[in-house]
Design an enzyme around this catalytic site. Structure first.
Site, PDB file in Angstrom:
ATOM      1  N   ARG A  15      -3.648 -15.576  -8.157  1.00 40.21           N
ATOM      2  CA  ARG A  15      -2.611 -14.946  -8.955  1.00 40.21           C
ATOM      3  C   ARG A  15      -2.784 -15.298 -10.420  1.00 40.21           C
ATOM      4  O   ARG A  15      -3.082 -16.447 -10.747  1.00 40.21           O
ATOM      5  CB  ARG A  15      -1.233 -15.420  -8.493  1.00 40.21           C
ATOM      6  CG  ARG A  15      -0.104 -14.533  -8.938  1.00 40.21           C
ATOM      7  CD  ARG A  15       1.219 -14.942  -8.360  1.00 40.21           C
ATOM      8  NE  ARG A  15       1.122 -15.600  -7.080  1.00 40.21           N
ATOM      9  CZ  ARG A  15       1.777 -16.715  -6.786  1.00 40.21           C
ATOM     10  NH1 ARG A  15       2.534 -17.302  -7.679  1.00 40.21           N
ATOM     11  NH2 ARG A  15       1.676 -17.243  -5.586  1.00 40.21           N
ATOM     12  N   SER A 103       3.358  -9.788  -5.792  1.00 42.13           N
ATOM     13  CA  SER A 103       4.555 -10.182  -5.046  1.00 42.13           C
ATOM     14  C   SER A 103       5.810  -9.965  -5.897  1.00 42.13           C
ATOM     15  O   SER A 103       6.092  -8.856  -6.306  1.00 42.13           O
ATOM     16  CB  SER A 103       4.423 -11.629  -4.574  1.00 42.13           C
ATOM     17  OG  SER A 103       5.486 -11.978  -3.728  1.00 42.13           O
ATOM     18  N   HIS A 104       6.548 -11.045  -6.188  1.00 45.41           N
ATOM     19  CA  HIS A 104       7.792 -10.922  -6.950  1.00 45.41           C
ATOM     20  C   HIS A 104       7.625 -11.440  -8.374  1.00 45.41           C
ATOM     21  O   HIS A 104       8.605 -11.668  -9.067  1.00 45.41           O
ATOM     22  CB  HIS A 104       8.904 -11.700  -6.236  1.00 45.41           C
ATOM     23  CG  HIS A 104       8.587 -13.152  -6.072  1.00 45.41           C
ATOM     24  ND1 HIS A 104       7.779 -13.605  -5.059  1.00 45.41           N
ATOM     25  CD2 HIS A 104       8.922 -14.236  -6.801  1.00 45.41           C
ATOM     26  CE1 HIS A 104       7.648 -14.919  -5.167  1.00 45.41           C
ATOM     27  NE2 HIS A 104       8.321 -15.329  -6.214  1.00 45.41           N
ATOM     28  N   LYS A 113      -3.801 -11.531  -1.800  1.00 43.25           N
ATOM     29  CA  LYS A 113      -3.512 -12.258  -0.557  1.00 43.25           C
ATOM     30  C   LYS A 113      -4.594 -11.863   0.431  1.00 43.25           C
ATOM     31  O   LYS A 113      -4.808 -10.675   0.672  1.00 43.25           O
ATOM     32  CB  LYS A 113      -2.120 -11.896  -0.027  1.00 43.25           C
ATOM     33  CG  LYS A 113      -0.983 -12.384  -0.921  1.00 43.25           C
ATOM     34  CD  LYS A 113       0.384 -11.995  -0.372  1.00 43.25           C
ATOM     35  CE  LYS A 113       1.492 -12.518  -1.272  1.00 43.25           C
ATOM     36  NZ  LYS A 113       2.846 -12.091  -0.819  1.00 43.25           N
ATOM     37  N   ASP A 239      11.453  -7.572  -1.491  1.00 42.93           N
ATOM     38  CA  ASP A 239      10.784  -8.070  -2.694  1.00 42.93           C
ATOM     39  C   ASP A 239       9.693  -7.093  -3.116  1.00 42.93           C
ATOM     40  O   ASP A 239       9.513  -6.031  -2.504  1.00 42.93           O
ATOM     41  CB  ASP A 239      10.239  -9.483  -2.465  1.00 42.93           C
ATOM     42  CG  ASP A 239       8.993  -9.541  -1.602  1.00 42.93           C
ATOM     43  OD1 ASP A 239       8.802  -8.632  -0.773  1.00 42.93           O
ATOM     44  OD2 ASP A 239       8.205 -10.486  -1.748  1.00 42.93           O
ATOM     45  N   ASP A 241       6.500  -6.761  -2.919  1.00 40.64           N
ATOM     46  CA  ASP A 241       5.428  -6.264  -2.039  1.00 40.64           C
ATOM     47  C   ASP A 241       5.877  -6.080  -0.596  1.00 40.64           C
ATOM     48  O   ASP A 241       5.063  -5.804   0.276  1.00 40.64           O
ATOM     49  CB  ASP A 241       4.185  -7.150  -2.126  1.00 40.64           C
ATOM     50  CG  ASP A 241       4.363  -8.546  -1.541  1.00 40.64           C
ATOM     51  OD1 ASP A 241       5.508  -9.044  -1.545  1.00 40.64           O
ATOM     52  OD2 ASP A 241       3.363  -9.150  -1.116  1.00 40.64           O
ATOM     53  N   ASP A 243       7.151  -8.121   1.749  1.00 35.85           N
ATOM     54  CA  ASP A 243       6.989  -9.077   2.853  1.00 35.85           C
ATOM     55  C   ASP A 243       8.184 -10.020   3.000  1.00 35.85           C
ATOM     56  O   ASP A 243       8.202 -10.874   3.878  1.00 35.85           O
ATOM     57  CB  ASP A 243       5.673  -9.866   2.743  1.00 35.85           C
ATOM     58  CG  ASP A 243       5.548 -10.689   1.469  1.00 35.85           C
ATOM     59  OD1 ASP A 243       6.519 -10.769   0.697  1.00 35.85           O
ATOM     60  OD2 ASP A 243       4.447 -11.245   1.241  1.00 35.85           O
ATOM     61  N   ARG A 244       9.215  -9.841   2.146  1.00 34.38           N
ATOM     62  CA  ARG A 244      10.419 -10.682   2.249  1.00 34.38           C
ATOM     63  C   ARG A 244      11.669  -9.817   2.216  1.00 34.38           C
ATOM     64  O   ARG A 244      11.681  -8.746   1.641  1.00 34.38           O
ATOM     65  CB  ARG A 244      10.466 -11.706   1.096  1.00 34.38           C
ATOM     66  CG  ARG A 244       9.320 -12.703   1.161  1.00 34.38           C
ATOM     67  CD  ARG A 244       9.510 -13.824   0.154  1.00 34.38           C
ATOM     68  NE  ARG A 244       9.522 -13.334  -1.200  1.00 34.38           N
ATOM     69  CZ  ARG A 244      10.399 -13.724  -2.129  1.00 34.38           C
ATOM     70  NH1 ARG A 244      11.350 -14.582  -1.830  1.00 34.38           N
ATOM     71  NH2 ARG A 244      10.332 -13.231  -3.350  1.00 34.38           N
ATOM     72  N   HIS A 326      10.331 -15.178   3.939  1.00 32.86           N
ATOM     73  CA  HIS A 326       9.229 -14.787   4.825  1.00 32.86           C
ATOM     74  C   HIS A 326       9.648 -15.093   6.259  1.00 32.86           C
ATOM     75  O   HIS A 326       9.976 -16.232   6.589  1.00 32.86           O
ATOM     76  CB  HIS A 326       7.957 -15.592   4.510  1.00 32.86           C
ATOM     77  CG  HIS A 326       7.357 -15.320   3.170  1.00 32.86           C
ATOM     78  ND1 HIS A 326       6.515 -14.267   2.937  1.00 32.86           N
ATOM     79  CD2 HIS A 326       7.479 -15.965   1.987  1.00 32.86           C
ATOM     80  CE1 HIS A 326       6.127 -14.274   1.671  1.00 32.86           C
ATOM     81  NE2 HIS A 326       6.697 -15.291   1.072  1.00 32.86           N
TER      82      HIS A 326
END
Length: 460
Positions: A15, A103-104, A113, A239, A241, A243-244, A326
């Site tokens: 990242r 992501s966020h 990832k 979020d 992407d 995944d949450r 997650h």
């Protein structure tokens, strides 16, 4: 060979800031290293997806070029939530995938990832990619790997529709935060039988409305308002992407992920008697007793989606979850973190009742703080926590757990200090039976932290 900046190689992913530390050149080099590692592991193809960030197409293209240089095929699954990239690895039989996602993080960030041969890359495995580049230990194939496209969204939606059934129609608020979940979630939940109040479901990498991070209460203000102003009964927020998951009740109470996990654990244990349920060190102490009372085996583990996934794989547990949002279902699903699927499972459970609100609000609760951060210089958070482990005395502590930082259990609450693996902060969290107990525990931690690191600025 161009060597990417060391600071982009994080504990759980890669990242950095686009065009500064995370450049097209850097991502191409990482792709070449990843392709070379895939060859070593006898992996022939890698699925590549990306979230809705503006830098996504250029970085995904560079990643694909690098992977193909090693002779490994790339299947481009397009702009999809990260869990759909994970799903693609199963659906397309590649067993390997990369999601190009920030992501966020703020809009100027992006990252990778990575999964190879069914193993999520983290820690030393990520550092090994950089070492490959430094050493020039790269495979360059005479014929580059092929590049093809695949649309896995229909198969993903069909898979969930075949697995998750609502007991009644529901009206819900859905906030995608202009993240990539907006490309899939509205269709999925409508087809499940939901009427939607849609907030910010247009994918926009500028994130013009609010930051796509449902773990921060301020980012759920729009959901709370929509629940108040409409007849929707529950709110879901994703979020950046996908995944949450964030969850809000009709009356505006945020149901944090450790309480969501109670609901999921009860449901899963009804079909998997004696199952092991994994949760991270930031979660409520109410979880262990709740799981045990329902015949399950509670296991507290390190924070970090890659670390939890590894533990899930090692133990064969049917369910795991983290305070960050997650959640990993192995029962009926694949064991990767998936905010959309988690939302579907949540609605399946609450739809069995006439009203979702009492079900969610009936979950055990405690007085607690959100995550608090001590901002420090690079390297200092680990040094501070090591000193706490070695030197600090905590008054009235029943036990001290050190699997991930220092979690001190008292008769009426707990305090946690752990070094973040992604940013130079010490993460703190406190929970207790009442306000007086939480104040006492915080005072105990203040005394301990100031004792080992004089002059530190504390956020409580």
């Amino acid at each position: 060979m161009f060597v990417p900046a060391p600071e982009i190689f994080k504990a759980y992913d890669i990242r950095g800031i686009v065009d500064k530390t995370l450049t097209v050149e850097a991502v191409r080099a990482i792709g070449h290293a990843l392709g070379s590692e895939a060859v070593a592991r006898k992996q022939q193809a890698i699925a590549v997806g990306r979230d809705g960030r503006l830098s996504g197409p250029a970085l995904a293209g560079a990643l694909a070029d690098g992977i193909r240089a090693a002779g490994v095929d790339v299947i481009d699954v397009g702009c999809v939530p990260t869990p759909l990239t994970y799903f693609a690895a199963y659906e397309l039989g590649t067993n390997s995938c990369v999601s190009v996602t920030g992501s966020h993080n703020p809009p100027d960030y992006n990252g990778l990832k990575m999964v190879l041969g069914g193993q999520t890359l983290f820690g030393e495995l990520i550092q090994a990619l950089r070492q490959r580049i430094i050493d020039g230990n790269l495979v360059t194939a005479a014929i580059p790997g092929k590049l093809t496209q695949a649309d896995v969204v229909p198969a993903y939606v069909s898979k969930i529709l075949g697995d998750v059934k609502l007991s009644r129609p529901m009206k819900i608020v859905m906030d995608c935060g202009n993240g990539v979940a907006g490309a899939v979630a509205p269709e999925l939940f409508k087809r499940m039988g939901c009427e939607l109040v849609e907030l910010f479901c247009e994918v926009d990498g500028n994130f013009p409305n609010h930051h796509p991070d449902p773990s921060k209460p301020e980012n759920l203000a729009d959901v709370i308002r929509a629940l108040r102003d409409t007849d929707a009964e529950i709110g879901l927020a994703f979020d950046g992407d996908g995944d949450r998951l964030g969850v809000v009740t009709k009356d505006g109470e945020i149901i944090f992920p450790d309480r969501q996990l109670m609901l999921f654990a009860e449901d899963v244990l009804s079909r998997v008697p004696g199952g092991e349920i994994i949760y991270d060190v930031k979660c409520t102490r109410n979880l262990a007793g709740w799981i045990t009372a329902r015949g399950g085996k509670p296991t507290m583990w390190n924070t970090g989606h890659a670390l939890v996934k590894a533990k899930l794989k090692e133990t064969g547990a049917p369910l795991a979850g983290e305070m960050s949002g997650h959640v990993f279902f192995k029962e009926r699903w694949y064991g990767f973190d998936d905010g959309l699927y988690t939302g579907a499972r949540l609605l399946e459970i609450v739809s069995r009742h006439a009203d979702a609100n009492p079900v969610l609000k009936g979950l055990p609760d405690a007085v607690s703080t959100p995550e608090l951060n001590i901002k420090m210089n690079e390297g200092e958070p680990f040094a501070l926590v090591d000193k706490l482990k070695a030197e600090a005395k905590f008054e009235g502590a029943e036990s001290i757990l050190t699997i991930d930082g220092v979690r001190v259990e008292y008769a009426d609450g707990f305090g946690l200090a752990r070094p973040s693996n992604t940013t130079p902060v010490v993460v703190l969290r406190f929970e207790a039976d009442n306000e007086a107990a939480i104040a006492r525990i915080q005072a105990d931690f203040r005394r301990a932290i100031e004792g080992v690191w004089p002059g530190v600025q504390l956020p409580f």
